[in-house]
Design an enzyme around this catalytic site. Structure first.
Site, PDB file in Angstrom:
ATOM      1  CG  ASP A  18      -8.368   8.150  -7.777  1.00  0.00           C
ATOM      2  OD1 ASP A  18      -9.006   7.598  -8.270  1.00  0.00           O
ATOM      3  OD2 ASP A  18      -9.711   8.547  -6.941  1.00  0.00           O
TER       4      ASP A  18
ATOM      5  N   GLY B  52     -17.416   4.599 -15.848  1.00  0.00           N
ATOM      6  CA  GLY B  52     -15.991   3.969 -15.777  1.00  0.00           C
ATOM      7  C   GLY B  52     -16.376   2.973 -14.556  1.00  0.00           C
ATOM      8  CB  THR B  53     -18.232   1.798 -12.848  1.00  0.00           C
ATOM      9  OG1 THR B  53     -17.849   0.361 -12.027  1.00  0.00           O
ATOM     10  CG2 THR B  53     -19.669   1.526 -13.187  1.00  0.00           C
TER      11      THR B  53
ATOM     12  NE  ARG C  90      -2.976  -0.190  -5.077  1.00  0.00           N
ATOM     13  CZ  ARG C  90      -4.609  -0.374  -5.062  1.00  0.00           C
ATOM     14  NH1 ARG C  90      -4.767  -0.799  -3.896  1.00  0.00           N
ATOM     15  NH2 ARG C  90      -5.639  -0.229  -5.977  1.00  0.00           N
TER      16      ARG C  90
ATOM     17  CG  HIS D 131     -15.328  -0.281  -2.595  1.00  0.00           C
ATOM     18  ND1 HIS D 131     -14.370  -0.573  -3.928  1.00  0.00           N
ATOM     19  CD2 HIS D 131     -16.100  -0.596  -2.827  1.00  0.00           C
ATOM     20  CE1 HIS D 131     -15.765  -1.176  -4.218  1.00  0.00           C
ATOM     21  NE2 HIS D 131     -16.417  -1.793  -3.583  1.00  0.00           N
TER      22      HIS D 131
ATOM     23  CB  CYS E 157      -7.520   0.712  15.513  1.00  0.00           C
ATOM     24  SG  CYS E 157      -6.184  -0.700  15.859  1.00  0.00           S
TER      25      CYS E 157
ATOM     26  CG  ASN F 111     -17.384   2.040 -20.172  1.00  0.00           C
ATOM     27  OD1 ASN F 111     -16.139   1.288 -20.319  1.00  0.00           O
ATOM     28  ND2 ASN F 111     -17.062   1.471 -18.775  1.00  0.00           N
TER      29      ASN F 111
ATOM     30  CE1 TYR G 228      -3.294  -2.886   0.579  1.00  0.00           C
ATOM     31  CE2 TYR G 228      -4.334  -0.521  -0.284  1.00  0.00           C
ATOM     32  CZ  TYR G 228      -4.328  -2.029  -0.036  1.00  0.00           C
ATOM     33  OH  TYR G 228      -5.713  -2.381  -0.435  1.00  0.00           O
TER      34      TYR G 228
HETATM   35  N1  APR Z   1     -13.287   6.680 -19.117  1.00  0.00           N
HETATM   36  C1  APR Z   1     -13.907   5.495 -19.067  1.00  0.00           C
HETATM   37  N2  APR Z   1     -14.335   4.791 -18.472  1.00  0.00           N
HETATM   38  C2  APR Z   1     -13.046   3.540 -18.597  1.00  0.00           C
HETATM   39  C3  APR Z   1     -12.273   4.812 -19.574  1.00  0.00           C
HETATM   40  C4  APR Z   1     -12.479   6.124 -18.995  1.00  0.00           C
HETATM   41  N3  APR Z   1     -11.580   6.884 -19.839  1.00  0.00           N
HETATM   42  N4  APR Z   1     -11.079   3.454 -19.077  1.00  0.00           N
HETATM   43  C5  APR Z   1     -11.179   2.625 -18.582  1.00  0.00           C
HETATM   44  N5  APR Z   1     -12.844   2.340 -18.291  1.00  0.00           N
HETATM   45  C6  APR Z   1     -13.893   1.640 -18.140  1.00  0.00           C
HETATM   46  C7  APR Z   1     -13.374   0.285 -18.111  1.00  0.00           C
HETATM   47  O1  APR Z   1     -13.977  -0.214 -19.305  1.00  0.00           O
HETATM   48  C8  APR Z   1     -14.311  -0.793 -17.044  1.00  0.00           C
HETATM   49  O2  APR Z   1     -15.339  -0.913 -17.855  1.00  0.00           O
HETATM   50  O3  APR Z   1     -13.995   1.667 -16.083  1.00  0.00           O
HETATM   51  C9  APR Z   1     -14.049   0.517 -16.388  1.00  0.00           C
HETATM   52  C10 APR Z   1     -12.878   0.088 -15.709  1.00  0.00           C
HETATM   53  O4  APR Z   1     -13.717  -1.144 -14.341  1.00  0.00           O
HETATM   54  P1  APR Z   1     -13.080  -2.112 -13.588  1.00  0.00           P
HETATM   55  O5  APR Z   1     -10.902  -1.987 -13.006  1.00  0.00           O
HETATM   56  O6  APR Z   1     -12.799  -3.289 -12.954  1.00  0.00           O
HETATM   57  O7  APR Z   1     -12.731  -0.497 -11.670  1.00  0.00           O
HETATM   58  P2  APR Z   1     -14.150  -1.003 -10.963  1.00  0.00           P
HETATM   59  O8  APR Z   1     -15.522  -1.154 -12.074  1.00  0.00           O
HETATM   60  O9  APR Z   1     -14.317   0.195 -10.505  1.00  0.00           O
HETATM   61  O10 APR Z   1     -13.827  -1.866 -10.142  1.00  0.00           O
HETATM   62  C11 APR Z   1     -14.683  -1.808  -8.938  1.00  0.00           C
HETATM   63  O11 APR Z   1     -13.265  -3.438  -7.535  1.00  0.00           O
HETATM   64  O12 APR Z   1     -11.553  -3.440  -8.211  1.00  0.00           O
HETATM   65  C12 APR Z   1     -12.027  -3.952  -7.446  1.00  0.00           C
HETATM   66  O13 APR Z   1     -12.172  -2.831  -5.212  1.00  0.00           O
HETATM   67  C13 APR Z   1     -11.945  -2.087  -6.708  1.00  0.00           C
HETATM   68  O14 APR Z   1     -12.824  -0.618  -6.840  1.00  0.00           O
HETATM   69  C14 APR Z   1     -12.675  -1.377  -7.760  1.00  0.00           C
HETATM   70  C15 APR Z   1     -13.764  -2.114  -7.862  1.00  0.00           C
END
Ligand code: APR
Length: 263
Positions: A119, A204-205, A85, A134, A142, A230, A82
């Site tokens: 972040d 972005g998820t 990171r 998260h 602690c 996305n 960590y």
């Molecule tokens: N703009 C928008 N979306 C984007 C971009 C961008 N520039 N670049 C990538 N992406 C998309 C990807 O296509 C993907 O669908 O963002 C998404 C990222 O997915 P993950 O990496 O799975 O992240 P997330 O959805 O936040 O994961 C959820 O899982 O990894 C654990 O705890 C961690 O909080 C995280 C959780």
């Protein structure tokens, strides 16, 4: 009826249309939730969780490090990962997508960012209504009492780690590890906001990791309009009411500018 054309200056593949009725639905919204994931921070240079680990850490699988069992077994290994990171994140700045979401907080009567990201870039960009599902990598807590401890109050330990000033247990990052439950207050607030919103932006998820992945469905079942932002397809794309197929760093500023013109 012409569709509002939002064109992103940078990435022509992100040219997409938000139909006038959809735009009208967004403009007339009183309560908006922005659910964000790692993709929103990708254009700030923060690798997503599953991106390849580099250097010393390349031989470790993050899924094997970000667990309470890994920390109990080898607190120094997890703590040092960590720290690596945290150093990676230290010089990272919000991108145009983060700033656009902070703008939207001023445009809508009620606008909340529910983020899976640890972040801290949403707050750095000026958002104030934020639910951190998260946790946040910059905070320590602690490992026994589960309460946030300021580093200045912590006791340094000979192995380079830090200990709780009250009970002496090791400090750990204030983030949710695999197999752990999310902070109750954050989860309750996220579900409440999802059930009460008029529009939920899923940005972005990958919409894979629960319980965050359920928020768009819960919002839609309660009558909300779901917009996915996305560049890639996700399991949510089929059921979303509108999809803006583009990068958040380009799409969100265009959307914020359009809303400012129309509202
Ligand atoms: N703009 C928008 N979306 C984007 C971009 C961008 N520039 N670049 C990538 N992406 C998309 C990807 O296509 C993907 O669908 O963002 C998404 C990222 O997915 P993950 O990496 O799975 O992240 P997330 O959805 O936040 O994961 C959820 O899982 O990894 C654990 O705890 C961690 O909080 C995280 C959780």
């Amino acid at each position: 009826m012409t569709n509002e054309q939002i064109t992103e200056g940078v990435d022509p593949s992100s040219n997409f249309q938000l139909s006038t009725p959809d735009l009208q639905r967004l403009i007339s919204s009183k309560r908006v939730v922005a659910l964000t994931g790692a993709g929103v921070s990708a254009e700030s240079g923060i690798p997503t969780f599953r991106d390849a680990q580099t250097g010393l850490w390349s031989k470790y699988d993050p899924m094997q490090l970000a667990t309470p069992e890994a920390f109990a077994r080898n607190p120094k290994l997890v703590w040092d990962w960590y720290q690596w990171r945290r150093d990676l994140f230290r010089d990272k700045k919000p991108n145009a997508g983060h700033y656009a979401l902070a703008e939207m907080e001023k445009i809508f009567p009620h606008f909340v960012v529910v983020t899976q990201n640890i972040d801290g870039l949403h707050r750095m960009a000026g958002s104030t209504a934020i639910v951190e599902l998260h946790g946040n990598i910059s905070r320590d807590k602690c490992s026994r009492e589960n309460v946030v401890i300021e580093r200045a109050q912590a006791k340094a330990s000979a192995d380079g780690l830090f200990k709780c000033p009250r009970c002496g247990a090791y400090l750990r990052p204030d983030v949710v590890w695999f197999g752990e439950t999310l902070p109750r207050d954050a989860l309750d607030r996220a579900f409440q906001e999802a059930m009460q919103c008029d529009v939920l932006l899923s940005i972005g998820t990958s919409a894979l990791v629960e319980p965050a992945a359920s928020l768009p469905r819960i919002a839609q079942e309660a009558g909300a309009f779901i917009i996915e932002i996305n560049p890639d397809e996700t399991p949510l794309s089929q059921s979303a009411d509108a999809v803006l197929r583009g990068k958040s760093g380009g799409v969100l500023p265009q959307l914020a500018a359009l809303l400012k013109r129309k509202m």
